[in-house]
Design an enzyme around this catalytic site. Structure first.
Site, PDB file in Angstrom:
ATOM      1  N   VAL A   1       0.834  -1.205   0.000  1.00  0.00           N
ATOM      2  CA  VAL A   1       0.000   0.000   0.000  1.00  0.00           C
ATOM      3  C   VAL A   1       0.870   1.258   0.000  1.00  0.00           C
ATOM      4  CG1 VAL A   1      -1.760   1.310   1.253  1.00  0.00           C
ATOM      5  CG2 VAL A   1      -1.902  -1.183   1.147  1.00  0.00           C
TER       6      VAL A   1
ATOM      7  N   VAL B   1     -11.153  -0.712   5.881  1.00  0.00           N
ATOM      8  CA  VAL B   1     -12.306  -1.608   5.942  1.00  0.00           C
ATOM      9  C   VAL B   1     -12.546  -2.359   4.636  1.00  0.00           C
ATOM     10  CG1 VAL B   1     -14.774  -1.787   6.406  1.00  0.00           C
ATOM     11  CG2 VAL B   1     -13.393  -0.150   7.673  1.00  0.00           C
TER      12      VAL B   1
ATOM     13  N   GLY C   1      -2.244 -14.558  -5.882  1.00  0.00           N
ATOM     14  CA  GLY C   1      -1.897 -13.416  -5.046  1.00  0.00           C
ATOM     15  C   GLY C   1      -3.057 -12.865  -4.253  1.00  0.00           C
TER      16      GLY C   1
ATOM     17  N   LYS D   1     -12.725  -5.994  10.468  1.00  0.00           N
ATOM     18  CA  LYS D   1     -13.423  -5.010   9.642  1.00  0.00           C
ATOM     19  C   LYS D   1     -14.844  -4.774  10.158  1.00  0.00           C
ATOM     20  CE  LYS D   1     -10.750  -6.181   5.513  1.00  0.00           C
ATOM     21  NZ  LYS D   1     -10.751  -6.889   4.219  1.00  0.00           N
TER      22      LYS D   1
END
Length: 474
Positions: free
Chosen positions: A58, A176, A231, A249
């Site tokens: 990320v 989330v 992946g 979440k």
């Protein structure tokens, strides 16, 4: 404003060509054309210093988006977020995207303490040192963006309280649902409504696995191996398969939707380890689909929060969500049912939402508005409410049994259900020689009574096995 299309040239972004199925987008100018067709000055923008904690899947994509999309972001928003410092645990570790060494800080504390950093972006994951760093950044009045679901699911109330106390902006859309916009709708768009239900497919790995089991009849192990090959799953997929990821979440979603302090420890959790192709096939015959479902309900005096495999009707809004996609159904008293769907994971998808959060908190910080605390709780911390015990849950159930195939056996089995006041709604029985498969759907029944039925069935000599008991969510 015109756009120039053509080959690579200074000031031109390359086409997006990553991945076999990526869309081919013609290169476009990143600066407007002025009289005579020459590029004008770079788009103006108020510069905002960004510090990155983490440069993995990320973090690297966030950096890339900010660098490559700087002009576009400035034109659209008036802000120019610029990465000033980056902290990583191991600079020598091989990465998919090159680490900008000139921005490396000696440690994470140096990023948080840098006066040029206005927005701290925490994408390192885990509980510590992420918690300590986020709290310190908020204490200093810096805006914080995090995509760390585990941190928020465990310490969400503490982090929210720190943000409110410092009047420091806090955003966590990427924690989330990946690229699914859900946090802002729950915090702002639906703030005047009362959200009664949040149901979701919150884990892409398990949804991919169950899709393969449903569509192709694969065993769970084979479907999981394929998810890992593509992946969609880590080498150790226990967080996903066991429901831990979805539970974290759901804790965040329930806290937002119901204005209640919910942690992942409050969420009842069962994974998909025991779901077999046979269950999925029988569910289809009965008009259902099997999903790993996260369910949150506001019961007024308590909240019901649970993650478990569930049979949902084929007409349910989440029944057609397949592959690695995620979806969230929100039911408001006035807004009614709303479905939010999209990629639930992946560095690029999450990074796009994180950058959106950076722009949001940058604006709030410059305007001097931090986290707005609810009026009835100035500290900005949701109220703690009891969690509804799963033993008191009253819903229909699916049973998959193997019994001795001879006369009178089913009467004995049915008697156990009747004695525990669990009413049978439908029965499917298929002989396989000396043993028969028996599939039952019950009417609404109390979980505690269902557990007593299971214990008694397993003690019977004519019951070879109780293979599965799956909750039904209509």
């Amino acid at each position: 404003m015109e756009a120039q299309v053509g080959g690579r040239a200074p000031g031109v972004l390359p086409a997006e060509e990553e991945g076999p199925n990526a869309r081919r987008i013609p290169p476009i100018m990143v600066r407007p054309l002025v009289d005579g067709g020459k590029p004008g000055p770079a788009a103006p923008g108020v510069e905002v210093g960004v510090g990155l904690l983490g440069f993995g899947a990320v973090g690297s994509q966030v950096y890339r988006l900010l660098e490559e999309g700087a002009e576009r972001i400035a034109r659209r928003t008036g802000w120019r977020p610029t990465v000033r410092r980056i902290a990583v645990l191991d600079p020598a570790r091989p990465r998919a995207h090159p680490l900008p060494v000139h921005l490396l800080a000696p440690d994470a504390a140096a990023v948080v303490g840098d006066p040029q950093v206005e927005v701290v972006v925490e994408v390192m994951g885990g509980l510590e040192p992420a918690r300590t760093l986020v709290l310190e950044a908020l204490r200093r009045g810096k805006a914080v963006v995090t995509a760390n679901k585990r941190l928020l699911a465990t310490h969400g109330a503490e982090v929210s309280s720190a943000a409110a106390a410092a009047q420091a902006p806090l955003a966590f859309e990427g924690a989330v649902g990946g690229a699914i916009p859900i946090v802002k709708p729950l915090r702002e768009t639906l703030a005047a409504d009362r959200v009664r239900v949040v149901e979701g497919i919150l884990n892409g790995t398990t949804n991919f696995v169950l899709t393969r089991m449903t569509r192709d009849g694969w065993a769970l192990a084979d479907a999981l191996a394929e998810a890992q090959r593509r992946g969609f799953a880590e080498a150790d997929a226990s967080e996903d398969v066991g429901g831990h990821d979805a539970a974290a979440k759901l804790a965040i979603l329930a806290s937002l939707a119901f204005d209640a302090a919910v942690t992942d420890a409050d969420v009842f959790r069962e994974g998909i380890q025991e779901v077999a192709p046979r269950d999925i096939a029988y569910a289809r015959e009965l008009g259902y689909v099997v999903k790993l479902l996260a369910v949150g309900r506001d019961l007024g005096e308590a909240v019901d929060v649970r993650v478990h495999p569930a049979l949902i009707p084929q007409t349910h809004p989440l029944a057609t969500v397949e592959e690695e996609r995620n979806a969230i159904l929100v039911v408001g008293e006035r807004a009614g049912p709303l479905v939010f769907s999209g990629p639930g994971a992946g560095g690029a998808a999450t990074a796009a939402v994180v950058v959106g959060d950076i722009l949001d908190v940058a604006g709030r910080r410059r305007r001097g508005s931090g986290e707005a605390a609810p009026a009835r709780r100035p500290a900005g911390v949701p109220a703690r409410r009891p969690v509804w015990p799963v033993e008191d849950l009253v819903i229909p159930y699916y049973f998959g049994l193997q019994v001795t195939d001879r006369p009178g056996v089913f009467a004995r089995v049915a008697a156990v259900f009747g004695e525990e006041e669990v009413s049978i709604a439908s029965i499917v029985q298929k002989s396989r020689g000396a043993v028969a498969d028996v599939v039952l759907l019950t009417h609404e029944a109390r979980e505690a009574a269902v557990r007593r039925v299971v214990a008694r069935l397993r003690a019977m000599d004519v019951v070879k096995s109780v293979d599965s008991v799956i909750r039904v969510v209509e």
